[in-house]
Design an enzyme around this catalytic site. Structure first.
Site, short mmCIF file in Angstrom:
data_model
loop_
_atom_site.label_atom_id
_atom_site.label_comp_id
_atom_site.label_asym_id
_atom_site.label_seq_id
_atom_site.Cartn_x
_atom_site.Cartn_y
_atom_site.Cartn_z
N HIS A 156 145.97 44.01 66.91
CA HIS A 156 145.77 42.66 67.46
C HIS A 156 146.63 41.64 66.73
CE1 HIS A 156 141.59 44.04 69.04
NE2 HIS A 156 142.53 44.21 69.94
N GLU A 173 137.33 47.83 70.17
CA GLU A 173 136.67 48.88 69.38
C GLU A 173 135.24 49.12 69.89
OE1 GLU A 173 136.73 48.40 65.07
OE2 GLU A 173 134.91 49.61 64.91
#
Ligand code: 2E6
Ligand code: F3S
Length: 313
Positions: free
Chosen positions: A41, A126
């Site tokens: 990210h 996640e």
């Protein structure tokens, strides 16, 4: 100005592995190499890879049959693996092993008939991947209020797991509430927060005591970086999460200030250097390095890439 440059900061072992995997895949397969979700990210990392021919997708349907695809460091659900297989994609799994460990725990508890409370942030890559291992058995909680609202049929078969990049303090409070409500709940000895998340938070908690402001390098969608920014802002200190010096403004700082600079696990060292240079140029900053602890964790490349690296020397 005084700049305290915190360590450990920046790339963790999982990010190093994922980034090296994509570099190697681009080098050996040639572009385009598809990546399911952002490899990590971080905008700078994602843009640099786009320039080298990586194509980031949020839907496997966008990938031509038979093409090469990497799964990002945040992990994927079994459903995504299945679709990749059906589309005959050459899938390479760059999931961080510490995320895989949580997946394996989820599978273990679900097989034993447990209800699993996952502590995490809704919608995060996640969390989506982990919940996909046993969607019918996993319930997500984001805070203590969610714990109070839980309705559990069989409290004797209950376990908790956590996302790897949570605030250690927030997770501790939620786990405490869970243990109070469900004294028999099973789970890890403490939580599943990874070493890198913990170490970066520990450094910010300690060094920010000497600072008037905190700058965290990282992208807005990076969970571990956001947690560092929050921690830096404790006691009302200004705390900024920025991708690089282009996001800073001169009125964020004053001459004579002490500024703590750190970086999330997905932010490259180059953006740290550029930020320090900005503070040097505009505020005549002197830099002092402060290290909380050493890190020497290394994760191997995914098997197919390891073999490929060996084959061609
Ligand atoms: C994979 C798992 C955990 O948003 P988050 O902090 O999870 O992710 P990144 O990409 O910012 O950091 C690395 C990472 C990868 N952390
Ligand atoms: Fe893995 Fe933690 Fe990094 S889960 S990718 S080592 S932030």
């Amino acid at each position: 100005m005084k700049v305290i440059l915190a360590a450990p900061r920046g790339f963790c072992a999982g990010v190093n592995m994922a980034v090296e995997s994509l570099e190697l895949a681009l080098e050996r397969f040639g572009p385009p190499v598809y990546v399911y979700h952002e490899i990590v990210h971080n905008q700078f990392v994602v843009r640099s890879f786009q320039e080298k021919g990586a194509v980031f997708v949020d839907d496997l349907e966008e990938i031509p049959t038979g093409a090469n695809v990497l799964f990002s460091a945040h992990g994927v659900s079994p459903e995504i693996r299945k679709i990749a297989k059906q589309r005959n994609l050459n899938a390479i799994d760059a999931t961080c092993p510490l995320v895989t460990k949580v997946h394996l725990e989820a599978i273990k508890y679900a097989k034993a008939g447990y209800t699993i409370i996952l502590i995490g942030h809704e919608g995060h890559d996640e969390v989506i991947g982990t919940m996909g291992e046993a969607p019918e058995a996993i319930v997500l909680v984001e805070d203590e209020e969610d714990v109070d609202a839980l309705e559990i049929a069989d409290e004797t078969r209950l376990a908790y797991l956590t996302q790897t990049t949570l605030s250690v303090d927030d997770a501790g409070r939620i786990i405490c509430r869970l243990r109070k409500r469900f004294p028999h709940i099973a789970g890890p000895p403490k939580d599943d927060i990874c070493y890198a998340t913990q170490n970066r938070q520990e450094a910010v908690a300690a060094f920010s005591q000497q600072a008037d402001a905190v700058v965290v390098l990282g992208s807005q969608n990076s969970s571990n970086s956001q947690r560092l920014r929050e921690l830096g802002g404790d006691d009302g200190r200004p705390s900024y999460l920025v991708d690089g010096p282009q996001d800073l403004r001169l009125d964020m700082f004053e001459k004579g200030m002490t500024v703590l600079v750190t970086a999330g696990a997905s932010a490259p060292e180059s953006v740290v250097n550029e930020t320090v240079e900005y503070l040097r140029q505009h505020f005549d900053a002197e830099v002092k390095h402060q290290t909380m602890r050493e890190e020497n964790v290394v994760f191997p490349l995914p098997r197919p890439l390891r073999d490929l690296a060996k084959q061609s020397g």
